[in-house]
Design a protein around this motif. Structure first.
Motif, PDB file in Angstrom:
ATOM      1  N   ASP A  24      22.451  62.051  36.161  1.00 27.43           N
ATOM      2  CA  ASP A  24      23.386  62.858  36.975  1.00 27.43           C
ATOM      3  C   ASP A  24      24.827  62.867  36.488  1.00 27.43           C
ATOM      4  O   ASP A  24      25.761  62.807  37.304  1.00 27.43           O
ATOM      5  CB  ASP A  24      23.335  62.393  38.439  1.00 27.43           C
ATOM      6  CG  ASP A  24      21.967  62.558  39.064  1.00 27.43           C
ATOM      7  OD1 ASP A  24      21.036  63.009  38.372  1.00 27.43           O
ATOM      8  OD2 ASP A  24      21.817  62.218  40.256  1.00 27.43           O
ATOM      9  N   GLU A  72      21.012  66.046  39.826  1.00 23.66           N
ATOM     10  CA  GLU A  72      20.668  66.158  41.241  1.00 23.66           C
ATOM     11  C   GLU A  72      21.045  67.561  41.721  1.00 23.66           C
ATOM     12  O   GLU A  72      22.163  68.014  41.457  1.00 23.66           O
ATOM     13  CB  GLU A  72      21.432  65.107  42.066  1.00 23.66           C
ATOM     14  CG  GLU A  72      21.112  65.219  43.563  1.00 23.66           C
ATOM     15  CD  GLU A  72      21.806  64.160  44.416  1.00 23.66           C
ATOM     16  OE1 GLU A  72      22.378  63.210  43.850  1.00 23.66           O
ATOM     17  OE2 GLU A  72      21.766  64.295  45.650  1.00 23.66           O
ATOM     18  N   LYS A 132      17.678  61.312  45.311  1.00 23.54           N
ATOM     19  CA  LYS A 132      18.485  60.322  44.600  1.00 23.54           C
ATOM     20  C   LYS A 132      17.672  59.689  43.467  1.00 23.54           C
ATOM     21  O   LYS A 132      18.184  59.444  42.387  1.00 23.54           O
ATOM     22  CB  LYS A 132      19.000  59.244  45.567  1.00 23.54           C
ATOM     23  CG  LYS A 132      19.791  59.787  46.764  1.00 23.54           C
ATOM     24  CD  LYS A 132      20.947  60.659  46.340  1.00 23.54           C
ATOM     25  CE  LYS A 132      21.775  61.116  47.556  1.00 23.54           C
ATOM     26  NZ  LYS A 132      22.655  62.255  47.212  1.00 23.54           N
ATOM     27  N   VAL A 157      25.470  58.000  36.844  1.00 23.90           N
ATOM     28  CA  VAL A 157      26.164  57.783  38.114  1.00 23.90           C
ATOM     29  C   VAL A 157      25.255  58.161  39.292  1.00 23.90           C
ATOM     30  O   VAL A 157      24.388  59.013  39.147  1.00 23.90           O
ATOM     31  CB  VAL A 157      27.464  58.620  38.152  1.00 23.90           C
ATOM     32  CG1 VAL A 157      28.412  58.165  37.060  1.00 23.90           C
ATOM     33  CG2 VAL A 157      27.207  60.122  38.068  1.00 23.90           C
ATOM     34  N   THR A 158      25.511  57.531  40.459  1.00 26.90           N
ATOM     35  CA  THR A 158      26.408  56.403  40.685  1.00 26.90           C
ATOM     36  C   THR A 158      25.585  55.126  40.752  1.00 26.90           C
ATOM     37  O   THR A 158      24.414  55.176  41.112  1.00 26.90           O
ATOM     38  CB  THR A 158      27.236  56.554  41.991  1.00 26.90           C
ATOM     39  OG1 THR A 158      26.347  56.608  43.121  1.00 26.90           O
ATOM     40  CG2 THR A 158      28.076  57.819  41.961  1.00 26.90           C
ATOM     41  N   VAL A 161      23.798  54.384  44.058  1.00 21.33           N
ATOM     42  CA  VAL A 161      23.039  55.474  44.681  1.00 21.33           C
ATOM     43  C   VAL A 161      21.913  55.900  43.721  1.00 21.33           C
ATOM     44  O   VAL A 161      20.839  55.309  43.721  1.00 21.33           O
ATOM     45  CB  VAL A 161      23.961  56.645  45.104  1.00 21.33           C
ATOM     46  CG1 VAL A 161      23.153  57.736  45.810  1.00 21.33           C
ATOM     47  CG2 VAL A 161      25.031  56.134  46.071  1.00 21.33           C
ATOM     48  N   CYS A 162      22.148  56.894  42.874  1.00 17.13           N
ATOM     49  CA  CYS A 162      21.034  57.436  42.082  1.00 17.13           C
ATOM     50  C   CYS A 162      20.541  56.476  41.009  1.00 17.13           C
ATOM     51  O   CYS A 162      19.347  56.467  40.687  1.00 17.13           O
ATOM     52  CB  CYS A 162      21.428  58.780  41.495  1.00 17.13           C
ATOM     53  SG  CYS A 162      21.608  60.036  42.782  1.00 17.13           S
TER      54      CYS A 162
HETATM   55  N1  TIU Z   1      23.850  60.925  41.555  1.00 15.73           N
HETATM   56  C1  TIU Z   1      24.241  60.322  42.678  1.00 15.73           C
HETATM   57  O1  TIU Z   1      24.467  59.123  42.714  1.00 15.73           O
HETATM   58  N2  TIU Z   1      24.415  61.132  43.782  1.00 15.73           N
HETATM   59  C2  TIU Z   1      25.270  60.844  44.805  1.00 15.73           C
HETATM   60  O2  TIU Z   1      25.340  61.574  45.776  1.00 15.73           O
HETATM   61  N3  TIU Z   1      26.042  59.736  44.664  1.00 15.73           N
HETATM   62  C3  TIU Z   1      27.043  59.313  45.474  1.00 15.73           C
HETATM   63  O3  TIU Z   1      27.550  58.225  45.238  1.00 15.73           O
HETATM   64  N4  TIU Z   1      27.448  60.078  46.479  1.00 15.73           N
END
Ligand code: TIU
Length: 221
Positions: A24, A72, A132, A157-158, A161-162
């Motif tokens: 992402d 994403e 995610k 990233v992040t 999260v993903c």
């Molecule tokens: N790619 C990813 O981590 N999508 C997010 O929405 N991350 C956030 O930290 N918001």
């Protein structure tokens, strides 16, 4: 077999059975004026990962190894967007709405695409994922199986999260994951640190963590 000095212990690296999974690195998450910044996030926390990823990707390509990119996002008709995902956050502007770089996280829009510094080359698979995790509702598992991939070198990233979601999905599917600490980032520095700790804790409960220079050294001749 090259060993990569990593935490919590050395990673047995098999380049021929590895894929670099770049998660992402999209304009809407990383670029000033994008969706991420519009939500009040500090994109500089993510932008510091661009140069290390660029160096790693150059070495990886030079070595002729397999790379996969993810993005994403959702269909233009938003049929694959859970209404709950759109509503969560209670932001005035949300996924699918017009944003600074086209409709937010919609496939085909400029903001959804990968940043120019890391743009995929023809022949490098790009996985469009609605969630995610990169395995959920995608053909990633099949692509890896057809190539005989058993190890994932994960960046992007992040962190919490993903990246974390994907590493957990990969772990349950039997892949070994090496996460490169300088090539992943979060809008929240404390989440970045804890996100990496969560991967390598308990004897590597989800995988290994190392700096990218060690992978570059292992694949460069
Ligand atoms: N790619 C990813 O981590 N999508 C997010 O929405 N991350 C956030 O930290 N918001």
């Amino acid at each position: 077999m090259p060993q990569i000095n990593a935490e919590p212990y050395a990673f047995d690296f098999e380049p021929a059975r590895a894929a670099l999974l770049i998660i992402d690195m999209q304009r809407d998450f990383l670029e000033p004026g994008g969706f991420g910044e519009m939500l009040g996030n500090d994109v500089s926390q993510l932008r510091r990962t661009i140069e290390p990823n660029r160096r790693l990707l150059a070495a990886w390509r030079e070595a002729g190894l397999f790379v996969i990119h993810t993005r994403e996002g959702h269909r233009p008709d938003l049929a694959d967007l859970p209404p709950e995902k759109k509503a969560r956050g209670r932001s005035k502007t949300s996924i699918g709405d017009p944003g600074p770089m086209g409709r937010i996280l919609v496939r085909g829009e400029p903001g959804h695409d990968i940043i120019p510094e890391l743009y995929p080359l023809p022949g490098e698979p790009v996985i469009d994922k609605p969630g995610k995790g990169a395995f959920y509702a995608t053909d990633l598992a099949e692509i890896l199986r057809h190539r005989g991939v058993t190890q994932l070198v994960v960046t992007g990233v992040t962190t919490e999260v993903c990246v974390n979601t994907t590493v957990r999905e990969a772990n349950d599917r039997g892949f070994n994951c090496l996460v490169l600490e300088d090539c992943v980032g979060s809008y929240f520095p404390e989440f970045h640190i804890m996100g990496l700790k969560m991967i390598k804790a308990q004897g590597g409960i989800f995988g290994w963590v190392a700096p990218s220079e060690r992978v570059i050294a292992a694949i460069s001749h």
